[in-house]
Write a protein that holds these residues in place. Structure first.
Motif, PDB file in Angstrom:
ATOM      1  N   GLY A 181       0.835  -1.197   0.000  1.00 31.10           N
ATOM      2  CA  GLY A 181       0.000   0.000   0.000  1.00 31.10           C
ATOM      3  C   GLY A 181       0.862   1.236   0.000  1.00 31.10           C
ATOM      4  O   GLY A 181       2.040   1.206  -0.350  1.00 31.10           O
ATOM      5  N   ASN A 182       0.269   2.346   0.402  1.00 30.39           N
ATOM      6  CA  ASN A 182       1.026   3.586   0.512  1.00 30.39           C
ATOM      7  C   ASN A 182       0.366   4.495   1.530  1.00 30.39           C
ATOM      8  O   ASN A 182      -0.831   4.387   1.807  1.00 30.39           O
ATOM      9  CB  ASN A 182       1.147   4.277  -0.848  1.00 30.39           C
ATOM     10  CG  ASN A 182      -0.113   5.026  -1.239  1.00 30.39           C
ATOM     11  OD1 ASN A 182      -0.382   6.125  -0.753  1.00 30.39           O
ATOM     12  ND2 ASN A 182      -0.913   4.437  -2.124  1.00 30.39           N
ATOM     13  N   PHE A 183       1.163   5.373   2.072  1.00 35.24           N
ATOM     14  CA  PHE A 183       0.623   6.479   2.865  1.00 35.24           C
ATOM     15  C   PHE A 183       1.294   7.739   2.360  1.00 35.24           C
ATOM     16  O   PHE A 183       2.425   7.722   1.864  1.00 35.24           O
ATOM     17  CB  PHE A 183       0.870   6.264   4.364  1.00 35.24           C
ATOM     18  CG  PHE A 183       2.303   6.354   4.784  1.00 35.24           C
ATOM     19  CD1 PHE A 183       2.846   7.538   5.257  1.00 35.24           C
ATOM     20  CD2 PHE A 183       3.119   5.238   4.724  1.00 35.24           C
ATOM     21  CE1 PHE A 183       4.172   7.616   5.647  1.00 35.24           C
ATOM     22  CE2 PHE A 183       4.453   5.304   5.119  1.00 35.24           C
ATOM     23  CZ  PHE A 183       4.969   6.488   5.570  1.00 35.24           C
ATOM     24  N   HIS A 184       0.571   8.821   2.437  1.00 35.37           N
ATOM     25  CA  HIS A 184       1.107  10.073   1.930  1.00 35.37           C
ATOM     26  C   HIS A 184       0.664  11.227   2.808  1.00 35.37           C
ATOM     27  O   HIS A 184      -0.400  11.190   3.431  1.00 35.37           O
ATOM     28  CB  HIS A 184       0.702  10.314   0.472  1.00 35.37           C
ATOM     29  CG  HIS A 184      -0.762  10.218   0.218  1.00 35.37           C
ATOM     30  ND1 HIS A 184      -1.403   9.027  -0.009  1.00 35.37           N
ATOM     31  CD2 HIS A 184      -1.723  11.179   0.155  1.00 35.37           C
ATOM     32  CE1 HIS A 184      -2.699   9.242  -0.209  1.00 35.37           C
ATOM     33  NE2 HIS A 184      -2.905  10.552  -0.108  1.00 35.37           N
ATOM     34  N   ILE A 185       1.495  12.241   2.832  1.00 32.02           N
ATOM     35  CA  ILE A 185       1.232  13.454   3.601  1.00 32.02           C
ATOM     36  C   ILE A 185       1.103  14.594   2.602  1.00 32.02           C
ATOM     37  O   ILE A 185       1.998  14.827   1.790  1.00 32.02           O
ATOM     38  CB  ILE A 185       2.357  13.732   4.604  1.00 32.02           C
ATOM     39  CG1 ILE A 185       2.552  12.519   5.522  1.00 32.02           C
ATOM     40  CG2 ILE A 185       2.067  14.981   5.430  1.00 32.02           C
ATOM     41  CD1 ILE A 185       3.706  12.658   6.486  1.00 32.02           C
ATOM     42  N   SER A 186      -0.051  15.268   2.663  1.00 35.01           N
ATOM     43  CA  SER A 186      -0.348  16.263   1.638  1.00 35.01           C
ATOM     44  C   SER A 186      -1.438  17.201   2.142  1.00 35.01           C
ATOM     45  O   SER A 186      -1.791  17.190   3.324  1.00 35.01           O
ATOM     46  CB  SER A 186      -0.805  15.558   0.348  1.00 35.01           C
ATOM     47  OG  SER A 186      -2.016  14.860   0.601  1.00 35.01           O
ATOM     48  N   VAL A 187      -1.983  17.981   1.194  1.00 35.79           N
ATOM     49  CA  VAL A 187      -3.117  18.863   1.503  1.00 35.79           C
ATOM     50  C   VAL A 187      -4.415  18.259   0.970  1.00 35.79           C
ATOM     51  O   VAL A 187      -5.391  18.959   0.776  1.00 35.79           O
ATOM     52  CB  VAL A 187      -2.888  20.268   0.904  1.00 35.79           C
ATOM     53  CG1 VAL A 187      -1.664  20.910   1.511  1.00 35.79           C
ATOM     54  CG2 VAL A 187      -2.767  20.198  -0.623  1.00 35.79           C
ATOM     55  N   HIS A 188      -4.419  16.936   0.735  1.00 39.52           N
ATOM     56  CA  HIS A 188      -5.583  16.286   0.142  1.00 39.52           C
ATOM     57  C   HIS A 188      -6.792  16.293   1.059  1.00 39.52           C
ATOM     58  O   HIS A 188      -7.905  16.005   0.623  1.00 39.52           O
ATOM     59  CB  HIS A 188      -5.238  14.846  -0.238  1.00 39.52           C
ATOM     60  CG  HIS A 188      -4.227  14.759  -1.336  1.00 39.52           C
ATOM     61  ND1 HIS A 188      -3.607  13.578  -1.702  1.00 39.52           N
ATOM     62  CD2 HIS A 188      -3.701  15.714  -2.141  1.00 39.52           C
ATOM     63  CE1 HIS A 188      -2.760  13.814  -2.691  1.00 39.52           C
ATOM     64  NE2 HIS A 188      -2.800  15.101  -2.975  1.00 39.52           N
ATOM     65  N   GLY A 189      -6.584  16.574   2.355  1.00 42.41           N
ATOM     66  CA  GLY A 189      -7.725  16.632   3.253  1.00 42.41           C
ATOM     67  C   GLY A 189      -8.597  17.853   3.047  1.00 42.41           C
ATOM     68  O   GLY A 189      -9.730  17.905   3.531  1.00 42.41           O
ATOM     69  N   LEU A 190      -8.098  18.842   2.316  1.00 39.74           N
ATOM     70  CA  LEU A 190      -8.867  20.052   2.048  1.00 39.74           C
ATOM     71  C   LEU A 190      -9.748  19.880   0.826  1.00 39.74           C
ATOM     72  O   LEU A 190      -9.416  19.139  -0.107  1.00 39.74           O
ATOM     73  CB  LEU A 190      -7.922  21.240   1.809  1.00 39.74           C
ATOM     74  CG  LEU A 190      -7.039  21.691   2.981  1.00 39.74           C
ATOM     75  CD1 LEU A 190      -6.085  22.767   2.512  1.00 39.74           C
ATOM     76  CD2 LEU A 190      -7.894  22.199   4.125  1.00 39.74           C
ATOM     77  N   ASN A 191     -10.856  20.587   0.835  1.00 37.85           N
ATOM     78  CA  ASN A 191     -11.657  20.683  -0.371  1.00 37.85           C
ATOM     79  C   ASN A 191     -10.830  21.367  -1.453  1.00 37.85           C
ATOM     80  O   ASN A 191     -10.066  22.292  -1.182  1.00 37.85           O
ATOM     81  CB  ASN A 191     -12.926  21.486  -0.065  1.00 37.85           C
ATOM     82  CG  ASN A 191     -13.777  21.700  -1.295  1.00 37.85           C
ATOM     83  OD1 ASN A 191     -13.500  22.606  -2.086  1.00 37.85           O
ATOM     84  ND2 ASN A 191     -14.806  20.895  -1.449  1.00 37.85           N
ATOM     85  N   ILE A 192     -10.971  20.925  -2.693  1.00 30.41           N
ATOM     86  CA  ILE A 192     -10.129  21.438  -3.773  1.00 30.41           C
ATOM     87  C   ILE A 192     -10.296  22.941  -3.958  1.00 30.41           C
ATOM     88  O   ILE A 192      -9.341  23.657  -4.261  1.00 30.41           O
ATOM     89  CB  ILE A 192     -10.426  20.678  -5.090  1.00 30.41           C
ATOM     90  CG1 ILE A 192      -9.433  21.124  -6.174  1.00 30.41           C
ATOM     91  CG2 ILE A 192     -11.868  20.874  -5.529  1.00 30.41           C
ATOM     92  CD1 ILE A 192      -9.537  20.298  -7.439  1.00 30.41           C
ATOM     93  N   PHE A 193     -11.533  23.456  -3.741  1.00 28.85           N
ATOM     94  CA  PHE A 193     -11.761  24.886  -3.897  1.00 28.85           C
ATOM     95  C   PHE A 193     -11.161  25.680  -2.726  1.00 28.85           C
ATOM     96  O   PHE A 193     -10.664  26.786  -2.907  1.00 28.85           O
ATOM     97  CB  PHE A 193     -13.258  25.172  -4.042  1.00 28.85           C
ATOM     98  CG  PHE A 193     -13.864  24.504  -5.237  1.00 28.85           C
ATOM     99  CD1 PHE A 193     -13.593  24.962  -6.520  1.00 28.85           C
ATOM    100  CD2 PHE A 193     -14.692  23.407  -5.089  1.00 28.85           C
ATOM    101  CE1 PHE A 193     -14.140  24.351  -7.624  1.00 28.85           C
ATOM    102  CE2 PHE A 193     -15.253  22.786  -6.189  1.00 28.85           C
ATOM    103  CZ  PHE A 193     -14.981  23.252  -7.468  1.00 28.85           C
ATOM    104  N   VAL A 194     -11.192  25.070  -1.533  1.00 28.36           N
ATOM    105  CA  VAL A 194     -10.555  25.712  -0.377  1.00 28.36           C
ATOM    106  C   VAL A 194      -9.051  25.765  -0.585  1.00 28.36           C
ATOM    107  O   VAL A 194      -8.400  26.787  -0.326  1.00 28.36           O
ATOM    108  CB  VAL A 194     -10.903  24.949   0.910  1.00 28.36           C
ATOM    109  CG1 VAL A 194     -10.138  25.531   2.098  1.00 28.36           C
ATOM    110  CG2 VAL A 194     -12.398  24.999   1.172  1.00 28.36           C
ATOM    111  N   ALA A 195      -8.479  24.642  -1.080  1.00 32.58           N
ATOM    112  CA  ALA A 195      -7.043  24.621  -1.349  1.00 32.58           C
ATOM    113  C   ALA A 195      -6.663  25.642  -2.412  1.00 32.58           C
ATOM    114  O   ALA A 195      -5.623  26.305  -2.315  1.00 32.58           O
ATOM    115  CB  ALA A 195      -6.628  23.216  -1.787  1.00 32.58           C
ATOM    116  N   GLN A 196      -7.526  25.796  -3.414  1.00 34.51           N
ATOM    117  CA  GLN A 196      -7.251  26.768  -4.460  1.00 34.51           C
ATOM    118  C   GLN A 196      -7.284  28.190  -3.900  1.00 34.51           C
ATOM    119  O   GLN A 196      -6.480  29.042  -4.284  1.00 34.51           O
ATOM    120  CB  GLN A 196      -8.272  26.612  -5.586  1.00 34.51           C
ATOM    121  CG  GLN A 196      -7.972  27.412  -6.831  1.00 34.51           C
ATOM    122  CD  GLN A 196      -6.742  26.902  -7.569  1.00 34.51           C
ATOM    123  OE1 GLN A 196      -6.511  25.703  -7.600  1.00 34.51           O
ATOM    124  NE2 GLN A 196      -5.984  27.808  -8.171  1.00 34.51           N
TER     125      GLN A 196
END
Length: 347
Positions: A184-199
């Motif tokens: 498998g994999n684990f990753h650390i990112s900003v993926h927990g944010l809504n895409i529009f909030v991240a934008q």
């Protein structure tokens, strides 16, 4: 030859002649040097005997149904804690974001000093609440999202994160993930944010700086002599951002101490890949792992006592014999130098 004479001929320790029993200064020097050498060699052999060594064995891995512990300790100097999330995906299709493990975030100022501590699951829950709320807004009116029609909580988070970015805040993520023992994999990112909030926060993927420092990454407890290849890894981005991928091959390992205690753990090898960011994917740090079907057993052992005695006798006996030869040579040399040679013959 009589029986007594035959027995005497078997004596391995004949008595020395009287003139060889004289005590001399040269003999004393040789004796002291010999004793010092024997003491040093004795201590060396004793240390060699008491020191354990390891034996490696390989076999097919028969473990089933166990979890894989992942110890994480990383710093992201350019991303605030409010935007970071830890996700884990395995080959069975299981995707977990709010993992039931002990994960912590430490808020860091621009100089790297700790200014706050938060529990990761609380932040993830908050971020996904924002994600859900923004998703409801998206269903009601897509144009409203583009016109920044966020609720008050979301707007507060956006303002808070933007201010943290201006202040140069970073984040340290550490803890333990317990995942299934499959690839498998684990990753650390900003993926927990809504895409529009991240934008709204970053104004583009190139502004998500995933520079990171891996203080510690391991898949189980450490044993003597282990080397985790990613410990101390530093990757700092100066220009455009991108995605880091670490491909990890995990080797199940058992370390058996001399006391018969068994320590189950894992060691691993790694290769690294980096790709620049584009408009379709947000930068992240991925750790993609797979497990080897072979398990390695490392067993501590100690040399036998008979082996120690054998080496000790050889070393001490050899030193004694060598110093004895040296003493005889020095005695004869001094005797030849100090006593004048007798001259015979006529002129």
């Amino acid at each position: 030859m009589g029986v007594k004479q035959a027995i005497k001929s078997l004596d391995a320790f004949p008595r020395a002649e009287d003139h060889l029993l004289q005590k001399t200064q040269s003999g004393a020097v040789v004796s002291i040097v010999g004793l010092v050498i024997m003491a040093i060699l004795f201590l060396h052999e004793l240390r060699y005997y008491l020191t354990t060594y390891t034996v490696h064995q390989m076999a097919v891995d028969l473990k089933r149904g166990e979890t894989l512990p992942i110890h994480i300790n990383m710093t992201f100097p350019s991303l605030p804690c409010d935007v970071l999330s830890v996700d884990a995906i395995d080959m069975s299709g299981k995707h977990e974001v709010d993992l039931d493990t002990n994960m912590w975030k430490l808020r860091l100022n621009g100089e790297g000093h700790i200014i706050g501590t938060e529990y990761l699951s609380d932040l993830v829950e908050k971020e996904h609440t924002i994600h859900k709320q923004d998703g409801d807004h998206h269903e009601d009116s897509e144009n409203k999202i583009h016109l920044h029609g966020f609720d008050q909580d979301t707007e507060n988070v956006i303002k808070k994160v933007k201010q943290a970015l201006v202040n140069g805040e970073g984040c340290r993520v550490y803890g333990v993930l317990d995942v299934q023992r499959v690839a498998g994999n684990f990753h650390i990112s900003v993926h927990g944010l809504n895409i529009f909030v991240a934008q709204m926060i970053f104004e583009g993927t190139n502004h998500v700086n995933v520079s990171h420092i891996i203080h510690d990454l391991s898949f189980g407890p450490k044993y003597p002599g282990i080397h985790n290849p990613l410990d101390g890894t530093t990757r700092i981005l100066r220009g455009n951002s991108g995605t880091f991928k670490y491909y990890i091959k995990i080797v199940p390992t058992e370390y058996r101490y001399i006391s018969k205690e068994v320590l189950p753990t894992n060691q691993f090898s790694v290769t690294e890949y980096y790709s620049t960011a584009n408009d379709r994917t947000w930068p992240a740090v991925y750790f993609l792992y797979d497990l080897s079907p072979i398990t390695v057993t490392i067993r501590e052992e100690r040399r036998s006592f008979l082996h120690f005695i054998t080496r000790l006798c050889a070393v001490l006996g050899g030193t004694f014999a060598l110093t004895g030869m040296l003493d005889r040579w020095m005695y004869r040399l001094l005797e030849a130098v100090t006593k004048p040679k007798s001259r015979s013959g006529f002129r």
